[in-house]
Design an enzyme around this catalytic site. Structure first.
Site, short mmCIF file in Angstrom:
data_model
loop_
_atom_site.label_atom_id
_atom_site.label_comp_id
_atom_site.label_asym_id
_atom_site.label_seq_id
_atom_site.Cartn_x
_atom_site.Cartn_y
_atom_site.Cartn_z
N HIS A 75 -14.37 29.29 69.49
CA HIS A 75 -13.21 28.71 68.78
C HIS A 75 -12.69 27.49 69.54
O HIS A 75 -12.70 27.45 70.78
CB HIS A 75 -12.11 29.75 68.56
CG HIS A 75 -11.48 30.32 69.80
ND1 HIS A 75 -10.44 29.70 70.47
CD2 HIS A 75 -11.74 31.47 70.48
CE1 HIS A 75 -10.08 30.45 71.50
NE2 HIS A 75 -10.84 31.52 71.54
N ASP A 77 -9.54 26.07 69.32
CA ASP A 77 -8.13 26.02 69.68
C ASP A 77 -7.90 26.69 71.03
O ASP A 77 -8.73 27.47 71.51
CB ASP A 77 -7.26 26.68 68.62
CG ASP A 77 -7.61 28.15 68.38
OD1 ASP A 77 -8.81 28.46 68.31
OD2 ASP A 77 -6.69 28.98 68.28
N ASP A 114 -10.60 29.26 77.92
CA ASP A 114 -10.63 30.16 76.78
C ASP A 114 -10.29 29.34 75.54
O ASP A 114 -9.14 29.02 75.31
CB ASP A 114 -9.61 31.29 76.98
CG ASP A 114 -9.41 32.16 75.76
OD1 ASP A 114 -10.28 32.16 74.88
OD2 ASP A 114 -8.36 32.83 75.69
N GLU A 144 -8.09 30.74 66.31
CA GLU A 144 -8.37 32.10 66.78
C GLU A 144 -7.16 32.71 67.46
O GLU A 144 -6.89 33.91 67.34
CB GLU A 144 -9.56 32.06 67.75
CG GLU A 144 -10.11 33.43 68.14
CD GLU A 144 -9.49 34.00 69.40
OE1 GLU A 144 -9.83 35.15 69.74
OE2 GLU A 144 -8.68 33.31 70.05
N GLU A 145 -6.40 31.88 68.17
CA GLU A 145 -5.36 32.41 69.04
C GLU A 145 -4.10 32.85 68.32
O GLU A 145 -3.36 33.68 68.86
CB GLU A 145 -4.99 31.35 70.11
CG GLU A 145 -6.14 30.95 71.03
CD GLU A 145 -6.56 32.05 72.00
OE1 GLU A 145 -6.04 33.16 71.89
OE2 GLU A 145 -7.40 31.76 72.86
N ASP A 168 -17.12 34.18 74.08
CA ASP A 168 -15.68 34.29 74.34
C ASP A 168 -15.32 35.49 75.21
O ASP A 168 -14.18 35.93 75.20
CB ASP A 168 -14.92 34.35 73.01
CG ASP A 168 -13.45 34.02 73.15
OD1 ASP A 168 -13.05 33.50 74.20
OD2 ASP A 168 -12.68 34.30 72.21
N HIS A 456 -4.27 32.57 78.87
CA HIS A 456 -2.99 32.56 78.16
C HIS A 456 -1.80 32.38 79.11
O HIS A 456 -0.66 32.63 78.72
CB HIS A 456 -2.78 33.83 77.31
CG HIS A 456 -3.79 34.00 76.23
ND1 HIS A 456 -3.66 34.95 75.23
CD2 HIS A 456 -4.95 33.36 75.97
CE1 HIS A 456 -4.70 34.90 74.42
NE2 HIS A 456 -5.49 33.92 74.85
#
Length: 484
Positions: A75, A77, A114, A144-145, A168, A456
């Site tokens: 992904h 994003d 990520d 995705e997030e 991922d 994150h």
């Protein structure tokens, strides 16, 4: 040291290009255009579907035409998080990266490894002229997030591959064959505002320095949740003083454990000194509780400007009780997989301001029934104080298939490549594989990747040596893909 001097150079080159582009979830227009232009400049078939996912097809190299087509998926994003004292505009600035020994980090923000490393690895393969591979369908998904809407709304028609490699996973010695599903619970309540105490003393309280992290992968680590810690402090003070709350702002993103919380409160002027002493004493209690996990936990209290209005006292009591009661963290451990969290919930965001009380949380589970159970527990807690509750963005988990043909082959290749076996199992995080598997009529899937820490959060970093090993193994897999 420039990242482009690291090995493999092509991968780090594309990661650097990618990280120069702001690419928050649901703000991916620039990175989508970048990926499209990349495919077109290579002269490869490039398609964008209605929601913005990009497909780039690359034919098999000579001699590999009779091998099975492989879907490589990542992904585009990334989670945008920064420390409160870091001046940074995610809408206009690229990530400021640096090399720290065997790690790449960012100055005060998330790094975007990520899933940017996975994206860069796919780009390097698409651009390579010296890599053997079967026909490749490169799938670059969006959002995705914050909801996996890219995967959920993907147009499956152009895809023919029956093997899907998701890039991922965040431990290089792990092969993932299952993941958790998720559900967002958002609540909203309104309250009356009343004048602040006449002659009262206002204070600004800040909790910061927590590790935070991925609300799936890191939820088992027992890290502090800034929203729950702030509530504990306010609840304790409310028992001793005529405490009033003007504003509260804690956490930010739904899938990140909240690292910071700020509140403005008012106490009677006569209680000013005693209140300050209570806060400092309770701060010492929390620091003692978390000293082995949250070494940088800081609780500051400073005099503030007296607000014009505060939350109505009876509702303030209800809010404190609700936040105290709402479950947070691990809800149930899996009875089938050792040390795998089955169900969890993360109180990601609490906002109180101008008559509006808002919370956001994310529930995860590998089992749909326990996902619904923990989500109902959160919903009921806030409905009990009259909040409106909406639950959206539900997505399915990915059920492990230990008999997967591609898994068996990759385990054999892994042992040959590294001379040891990887860990195989499910993770308590959301991957797009569960959604994509249903849309693409059940391709054989695994997920793997390099070692990433602190996803994150602004502590996010990726291990340089693991990236080289991961990429080398990915090329090894592509050379050995079986025939049709």
């Amino acid at each position: 040291m420039e990242l482009t001097t690291l090995a493999p150079q092509s991968l780090w080159h594309y990661f650097s290009q990618l990280n120069a582009i702001p690419r928050a979830s649901r703000k991916e227009e620039k990175v989508i255009a970048f990926i499209e232009a990349f495919g077109q400049q290579l002269g490869l078939e490039t398609k964008k579907d209605a929601v913005g996912n990009v497909l780039i097809k690359k034919p098999a190299t000579p001699g590999m035409e009779n091998r099975q087509t492989v879907i490589l998926q990542s992904h585009v994003d990334m989670v945008h998080q920064k420390n409160g004292d870091t001046p940074f505009d995610f809408d206009t600035q690229g990530i400021d990266m640096y090399v720290d020994g065997d790690w790449v980090r960012a100055h005060g923000t998330t790094l975007g490894a990520d899933n940017g490393i996975g994206v860069a690895a796919i780009m390097a393969i698409l651009a390579a002229t010296d890599v053997q591979h079967p026909a490749i369908e490169a799938m670059f998904t969006i959002d995705e997030e914050t909801g996996m809407t890219g995967a959920m709304q993907l147009d499956p028609a152009p895809y023919t591959g029956k093997i899907l490699l998701n890039l991922d996973t965040e431990e290089e010695d792990e092969i993932t064959i299952g993941c958790a599903g998720g559900l967002d619970t958002n609540t909203e309540g309104t309250y009356q505002q009343v004048p602040a105490l006449a002659g009262g003393a206002a204070f600004d309280i800040t909790i910061k320095g927590l590790l935070g992290g991925h609300s799936g992968m890191d939820i088992i680590r027992g890290r502090g949740n800034a929203n729950k810690l702030m509530n504990r402090l306010l609840y304790r003070a409310h028992q001793s003083f005529d405490l009033q709350l003007a504003t509260l702002d804690g956490g930010s993103l739904r899938n990140a454990i909240p690292r910071e919380s700020r509140a403005t409160v008012v106490v009677p002027g006569a209680d000013k000194a005693a209140f300050g002493e209570l806060v400092l004493a309770f701060a010492a209690t929390l620091k003692e509780e978390y000293k082995t996990i949250e070494a940088d936990l800081t609780i500051d209290i400073v005099p503030g400007n007296t607000p014009a209005s505060v939350m109505e006292p009876a509702y303030f009591t209800q809010v404190l009780r609700a936040i105290y009661a709402v479950p947070n963290g691990v809800f149930r451990m899996s009875p089938d997989f050792a040390r795998l969290v089955e169900a969890s919930t993360n109180l990601a965001k609490v906002s109180i301001k101008d008559g509006l009380f808002i919370t956001q949380s994310l529930q995860r589970s590998n089992v749909d029934s326990t996902k619904e159970d923990v989500a109902l527990a959160v919903k009921s807690t806030f409905e009990n104080i009259g909040c409106e509750v909406t639950q959206t963005g539900g997505y399915p988990g990915w059920k492990p298939n230990p008999d997967s043909a591609i898994l068996k082959q990759i385990l054999s290749l892994y042992n040959d490549h590294f001379d040891h076996q990887p860990k195989v199992g499910a993770i308590h995080a959301g991957l797009e594989c569960g959604i994509l598997g249903a849309l693409l009529n059940g391709p054989d899937m695994i997920s793997f990747g390099p070692t990433i820490r602190g996803a994150h959060s602004p502590k996010e970093c990726v291990q340089i040596s693991s990236v080289e090993r991961f990429y080398g193994f990915l090329l090894h897999i592509l050379r050995e893909i079986p025939g049709k």
